[in-house]
Design an enzyme around this catalytic site. Structure first.
Site, PDB file in Angstrom:
ATOM      1  N   THR A 177       0.821  -1.211   0.000  1.00 17.27           N
ATOM      2  CA  THR A 177       0.000   0.000   0.000  1.00 17.27           C
ATOM      3  C   THR A 177       0.854   1.260   0.000  1.00 17.27           C
ATOM      4  O   THR A 177       1.846   1.344   0.710  1.00 17.27           O
ATOM      5  CB  THR A 177      -0.964   0.034   1.205  1.00 17.27           C
ATOM      6  N   GLY A 207      -9.813  -4.818   0.495  1.00 15.93           N
ATOM      7  CA  GLY A 207      -9.313  -4.399   1.795  1.00 15.93           C
ATOM      8  C   GLY A 207      -9.804  -3.021   2.170  1.00 15.93           C
ATOM      9  O   GLY A 207     -10.853  -2.552   1.699  1.00 15.93           O
ATOM     10  N   GLY A 231      -5.526  -5.033   5.989  1.00 13.48           N
ATOM     11  CA  GLY A 231      -6.737  -4.311   5.650  1.00 13.48           C
ATOM     12  C   GLY A 231      -7.983  -4.727   6.397  1.00 13.48           C
ATOM     13  O   GLY A 231      -8.828  -3.885   6.737  1.00 13.48           O
TER      14      GLY A 231
END
Length: 308
Positions: A177, A207, A231
């Site tokens: 991410t 997520g 997530g």
């Protein structure tokens, strides 16, 4: 269960000028990174900070700045977003992204394939449609919106193929991410987040990243937040919105709100992760409870990037 590290937090006080903070994913162990990989990641982080800061210094909007920073990170193979995204159990990349401006405008995509920069697809949802979240947007629609398109193999790198081959558990490689938050010269804030999800996830898994209030949040009255981590836990805790709620209704300071949220809604539930946040006053916090988090910021003294 392996004990989690305490929350590591960098707190930069409010300032008069623009501010930007980015992350390239929590969960990284700095000690395990080859020097070449560490140097490449640091260079990309610095470039991302500079890209966003240049827009802010030119009087640009916070939303433009966070999108510019995230695009740099999506184009780098060092992070789990865009090129270099994590692969599903079927060896495919499914991209999630979200953008949010402090006036509540927001847009997101999930399970996307086609846009070179998923963050721009999310922005297009916000600006070119009446929707907030779109799943698997068609190539025809993305092309109509003027986005640069790529073939599915663009996202796949040899490093991610090896990671998929070597993983034995959905949670073994669970981080990545990228994201950015910014405060512009007008005191307005914005946030953007982008990810490829988790290695060996089931196709269709979603997520926190594309869910407003979970992995991404921005409010011109309180704070902009971009999260990274496991997530599912960030969804259950609505972590990004929790920071906002603690500031707006709980009267907490930013650093306290961030530390307690990560402790209570992430760490106490056996997960790790992190986030970056900025207030309309220009106060910045970067925090994580994992061994490391790719991160960077610029509050007027020049770009700073770190991993450990």
């Amino acid at each position: 269960m392996t004990p989690l590290p305490p929350v590591q937090l960098t707190h930069l006080p409010a300032g008069d000028g623009p501010a930007i903070a980015i992350h390239g994913g929590a969960g990284v162990d700095p000690a395990s990174l080859p020097s070449v990989q560490s140097a490449a990641a640091t260079a990309a982080l610095e470039a991302a900070v500079r890209a966003g800061r240049a827009i802010l210094d030119d009087g640009g909007a916070a939303l433009d700045a966070v999108c510019a920073s995230v695009r740099v990170l999506e184009d780098s193979e060092c992070f789990n977003a865009g090129r270099g995204a994590a692969l599903t159990i079927e060896g495919t990349a499914e991209l999630d992204a979200c953008v949010m401006a402090g006036d509540s405008r927001s847009g997101a995509v999930t399970c996307a394939s086609g846009p070179r920069n998923p963050v721009m697809a999310a922005r297009a949802v916000m600006e070119r449609s009446d929707h907030v979240l779109m799943a698997m947007p068609s190539l025809a629609l993305l092309e109509q919106w003027g986005l640069e398109l790529v073939t599915p193999d663009y996202y796949v790198t040899e490093a991610r193929r090896r990671m998929l081959e070597q993983t034995s558990s959905f949670l073994e490689y669970r981080h990545g991410t990228v994201g950015a938050v910014a405060r512009d010269a007008s005191g307005l804030v914005a946030a953007a987040t982008s990810t490829g999800g988790i290695t060996a996830q089931l196709p269709g898994r979603v997520g926190d990243t594309p869910l407003v209030g979970c992995g991404t949040w921005a409010d011109d009255a309180t704070v902009a937040v971009s999260c990274t981590g496991q997530g599912e836990l960030f969804v259950r805790g609505a972590v990004a919105h929790e920071i906002h709620a603690r500031l707006r209704w709980g009267g907490q300071g930013l650093a306290t709100a961030v530390r307690e949220t990560i402790d209570e809604l992430v760490g106490a539930r056996g997960a790790d992760g992190g986030l970056v946040a900025v207030t309309p006053a220009g106060e910045v916090v970067l925090a994580f409870n994992s061994p490391g988090m790719y991160r960077g910021y610029d509050v007027g003294a020049g770009a700073v990037a770190a991993i450990a």
